[in-house]
Design an enzyme around this catalytic site. Structure first.
Site, PDB file in Angstrom:
ATOM      1  N   TYR A   1      10.558 -18.270  43.499  1.00  0.00           N
ATOM      2  CA  TYR A   1       9.911 -18.257  44.806  1.00  0.00           C
ATOM      3  C   TYR A   1      10.990 -18.447  45.866  1.00  0.00           C
ATOM      4  O   TYR A   1      11.345 -19.564  46.227  1.00  0.00           O
ATOM      5  CB  TYR A   1       8.886 -19.395  44.924  1.00  0.00           C
ATOM      6  CG  TYR A   1       7.613 -19.217  44.131  1.00  0.00           C
ATOM      7  CD1 TYR A   1       7.275 -18.002  43.553  1.00  0.00           C
ATOM      8  CD2 TYR A   1       6.733 -20.276  43.968  1.00  0.00           C
ATOM      9  CE1 TYR A   1       6.101 -17.851  42.839  1.00  0.00           C
ATOM     10  CE2 TYR A   1       5.549 -20.132  43.257  1.00  0.00           C
ATOM     11  CZ  TYR A   1       5.245 -18.921  42.691  1.00  0.00           C
ATOM     12  OH  TYR A   1       4.081 -18.774  41.984  1.00  0.00           O
TER      13      TYR A   1
ATOM     14  N   PHE B   1      -4.544 -17.602  43.398  1.00  0.00           N
ATOM     15  CA  PHE B   1      -5.276 -16.628  44.218  1.00  0.00           C
ATOM     16  C   PHE B   1      -6.754 -16.981  44.329  1.00  0.00           C
ATOM     17  O   PHE B   1      -7.610 -16.104  44.452  1.00  0.00           O
ATOM     18  CB  PHE B   1      -5.124 -15.204  43.684  1.00  0.00           C
ATOM     19  CG  PHE B   1      -3.704 -14.699  43.642  1.00  0.00           C
ATOM     20  CD1 PHE B   1      -2.778 -15.114  44.576  1.00  0.00           C
ATOM     21  CD2 PHE B   1      -3.302 -13.809  42.666  1.00  0.00           C
ATOM     22  CE1 PHE B   1      -1.467 -14.648  44.554  1.00  0.00           C
ATOM     23  CE2 PHE B   1      -1.991 -13.337  42.625  1.00  0.00           C
ATOM     24  CZ  PHE B   1      -1.070 -13.757  43.573  1.00  0.00           C
TER      25      PHE B   1
ATOM     26  N   GLY C   1      -8.567 -14.025  46.233  1.00  0.00           N
ATOM     27  CA  GLY C   1      -9.537 -13.237  45.478  1.00  0.00           C
ATOM     28  C   GLY C   1      -8.976 -11.891  45.067  1.00  0.00           C
ATOM     29  O   GLY C   1      -7.876 -11.786  44.536  1.00  0.00           O
TER      30      GLY C   1
END
Length: 281
Positions: free
Chosen positions: A49, A197, A201
């Protein structure tokens, strides 16, 4: 109450991909520190990340070290990005020690609380998970988890070493019968299930679509809440073993995300939302 899990604050916005543009460094550090003040005691991160200007691990180290004894930092290994940000060939089993040591270096720790093996398409996880199990025996890792897996991968790994947590994509409008079964199995076995998520979604790594259905909006209005809070509250109601990792670089969204842990949906509201998630039942 479930253990609330904060995202790798500051690098990502609400539901954003790790590839999103970097946030302001000072605000990112402030968000991380505010998260701890609000009671967040579990932060999800990874050495991969990062952007051209920011690293999630470095921000966490700068903001929070020396770390509180009750703070759990979970990281992931398996995928690989070079320093230009390009995704390369996933790590071989013999390369995982270097991935673990890089996370240790960036976070400034002598051990990692929880390391997920992120599945990157391989059919069997035995060799990779076995390599991490050896690092656990050596004291570099305290607990092991799995990410982006199916039920058979959990069973395969459990034959090698204990699995304390599973991290998969899961959300209100992302129906997946296999993931539902995996979530239930984790609950039966006392394994934490950590959806990513949960807010985005169907948007997944691209972030929230910005469009919420009538049921979500109606529930949100009834509670004076945001649709994102409703999505998080629904996720957490899937079981006491279910956590959430909503990443954000916004102080306001951070407060909203944490407040979602106290949002109590009624049984009728849950049934209406469940129907969105499992439309064929």
């Amino acid at each position: 109450a479930p253990l609330w899990v904060g995202g790798a604050g500051g690098v990502r916005g609400r539901g954003e991909s790790p590839r999103a543009p970097p946030r302001d460094r000072d605000r990112s550090i402030a968000v991380l520190r505010r998260a701890i003040e609000l009671g967040v005691d579990h932060i999800d991160t990874a050495a991969f990340y990062f952007s051209s200007l920011r690293s999630a691990n470095e921000l966490i180290n700068s903001a929070l070290a020396p770390y509180a004894d009750d703070l759990v930092i979970a990281t992931k290994v398996g995928p690989f990005r070079d320093y230009s940000g390009e995704w390369g060939t996933p790590a071989r089993p013999d390369q995982l020690r270097a991935h673990v040591e890089e996370n240790l270096r960036q976070l400034g720790r002598d051990h990692l609380d929880l390391v997920y093996l992120r599945r990157t398409g391989q059919d069997s996880l035995a060799e990779h998970f076995g390599a991490l199990a050896e690092l656990r025996e050596a004291g570099l890792i305290r607990h092991l988890g799995l990410s982006s897996i199916g039920l058979r991968h959990l069973q395969e790994a459990q034959a090698i070493a204990p699995v304390v947590s599973v991290q998969n994509q899961y959300g209100l409008d992302s129906p997946n019968a296999e993931t539902d079964e995996l979530l239930r199995t984790c609950g039966e076995q006392g394994v934490a299930f950590v959806p990513f998520f949960a807010i985005a979604g169907k948007g997944g790594a691209q972030g929230p679509s910005g469009s919420d259905g009538d049921e979500v909006l109606a529930v949100a209005r009834a509670h004076g809440a945001t649709p994102a809070q409703v999505r998080l509250a629904w996720t957490l109601r899937q079981g006491p073993h279910v956590l959430a990792i909503p990443g954000t670089g916004s102080p306001d969204h951070l407060v909203e995300n944490v407040a979602a842990g106290a949002l109590r949906l009624t049984d009728d509201e849950m049934a209406r939302l469940d129907a969105l998630h499992r439309p064929d039942e």
